[in-house]
Design an enzyme around this catalytic site. Structure first.
Site, mmCIF file in Angstrom:
data_model
loop_
_atom_site.group_PDB
_atom_site.id
_atom_site.type_symbol
_atom_site.label_atom_id
_atom_site.label_comp_id
_atom_site.label_asym_id
_atom_site.label_seq_id
_atom_site.Cartn_x
_atom_site.Cartn_y
_atom_site.Cartn_z
ATOM 1 N N GLU B 61 7.156 19.158 -5.260
ATOM 2 C CA GLU B 61 7.304 18.360 -6.009
ATOM 3 C C GLU B 61 8.235 18.289 -6.741
ATOM 4 O OE1 GLU B 61 4.894 15.163 -6.330
ATOM 5 O OE2 GLU B 61 7.130 14.022 -7.533
ATOM 6 N N ASP B 65 11.895 18.285 -7.021
ATOM 7 C CA ASP B 65 12.836 18.316 -8.059
ATOM 8 C C ASP B 65 13.987 18.704 -9.402
ATOM 9 O OD1 ASP B 65 13.453 15.312 -9.533
ATOM 10 O OD2 ASP B 65 12.850 17.009 -10.737
ATOM 11 N N ASN B 130 8.558 11.740 -2.692
ATOM 12 C CA ASN B 130 7.555 12.920 -3.579
ATOM 13 C C ASN B 130 7.922 14.230 -2.318
ATOM 14 O OD1 ASN B 130 7.383 10.766 -5.656
ATOM 15 N ND2 ASN B 130 5.159 10.796 -5.213
ATOM 16 N N GLU B 133 11.660 15.235 -2.129
ATOM 17 C CA GLU B 133 10.613 16.954 -2.681
ATOM 18 C C GLU B 133 10.068 17.734 -2.541
ATOM 19 O OE1 GLU B 133 13.019 14.199 -6.137
ATOM 20 O OE2 GLU B 133 10.635 14.195 -6.419
#
Lengths: 245, 245
Positions: B61, B65, B130, B133
């Site tokens: 994640e 991101d 989440n 990502e």
């Protein structure tokens, strides 16, 4: 303090010199010089593109900042398999901190290429880091992602990123090295001299001698930094010896 | 509200099904399935890797991101040549907002692949974003940067990113479309039906008919969103007509 020669540098350096300067910093040949020129164009120069949009390094800085964060993230992901998300985030912030990027841009003396109407001596510290980020953005647009990885590896990760030091486990390589020399009863010497050369910035060069042999050299914008950098290089060169003792 | 069939999904789906599910979501074949499995592994599953490090989607994640931010930055840089750094930063925040990513992950029904010891009904909204990502991070590790660009283009930019709408210039495509139909005296009809299918989430499907012809279809997690999405598709399909009138 004396003023640098070109106090108002509102004309771009000759293309040939600019090309060579970029090649030296990048470690590869730039293709579209125009993009790199934009990376050094301060808003005070008041340039516009053919559509009348303001042209300066700020948009490239936006792009380079994101790119830098991603490449450092990828590096940390691989390098620290045991670090959780919080740890990785913290380490990334340390590496791409304003202070760190300013130091890095200053060491590369990027300001010598900046085109602005403001005297360079009037800029604050942030110009160094901002221009570095813009340069990352320019590399990305000119040569793509893989060259960006290469550039950041060479100019950020290799010379500056030391996970042990960032974690605070190693505060100073100089003290580690001195401790080892004293224990081993080896004579050491930091030979420091000022080396301005052609740069606008003052530089310090250091030669570290241990037991009569030169083991490392380094150059930085302060005596302390140059000594620390030389110590770190020596530490890694001598690591197997130091660890065993 | 009834509970989904597999309330405790602590076993990974069969590899074959997982592969097909990933292929459908990604739009290309995943190579290292293991990485994608990690992207759906919730910390509650308490898995560890061979070195004893906790294994869950949080590290991916972190990577995804950063990657998402970079690719959206690049998109905005190209798409909005007149936008300054502040504008680009603001638009990027809107696109990668928690709320937006949660909606996106929900629409893809990513939760069906999540492996956890917590019943899925107990998760908050953030799990959707989440996991999305983390999936971006997995694509990057498995197939590299270019596939990541492709994936984000297909799953984020194409279906969700509308600069005019993000700028607040277009509040609702549905109202634009209705206005146009009324002006042109064309009959329109939003034909909405609930479509749960095999998904854990309730979905709504919409067929938009104008003057007797089906001009767009869309599917989303609420009736309102599905209507808006169908209107937007119809708007772009009809744009040349609408603009002229």
């Amino acid at each position: 303090m004396s003023f640098p020669k070109n106090i108002f540098n509102s004309h771009p350096p000759e293309d040939g010199n600019f090309f060579l300067g970029m090649k030296r910093i990048l470690g590869f040949k730039p293709k579209k010089l125009k993009i790199y020129k934009k990376a050094f164009l301060h808003r005070s120069a008041n340039k516009k593109d053919k559509d009348g949009n303001p042209m300066n390094y700020e948009r490239l800085e936006f792009l380079g900042d994101a790119m830098l964060g991603t490449i450092i993230s990828r590096y940390l992901y691989n390098e620290v398999p045991e670090g959780d998300e919080g740890y990785l985030t913290k380490m990334r912030s340390k590496i791409v901190s304003r202070e760190h990027l300013n130091e890095l841009g200053k060491d590369l003396n990027l300001i010598e290429f900046v085109e602005s109407r403001i005297p360079k001596t009037h800029f604050g510290d942030n110009i160094h880091g901002n221009v570095f980020e813009a340069l990352v953005g320019a590399v990305y647009l000119d040569r793509g992602y893989d060259y960006c990885v290469k550039f950041i590896g060479k100019r950020v990760i290799e010379p500056y990123v030391d996970i042990e030091q960032l974690e605070g486990k190693v505060i100073s390589y100089k003290s580690l090295l001195i401790e080892w020399c004293q224990k081993k009863k080896k004579h050491f010497d930091y030979d420091v001299y000022e080396d301005t050369g052609k740069d606008a910035l003052k530089h310090f060069a250091v030669r570290l001698t241990i037991g009569g042999n030169i083991v490392a050299k380094a150059r930085a914008t302060s005596k302390k930094k140059a000594e620390e950098r030389a110590s770190k290089r020596a530490y890694f060169a001598l690591q197997s010896k130091i660890d065993k003792n």
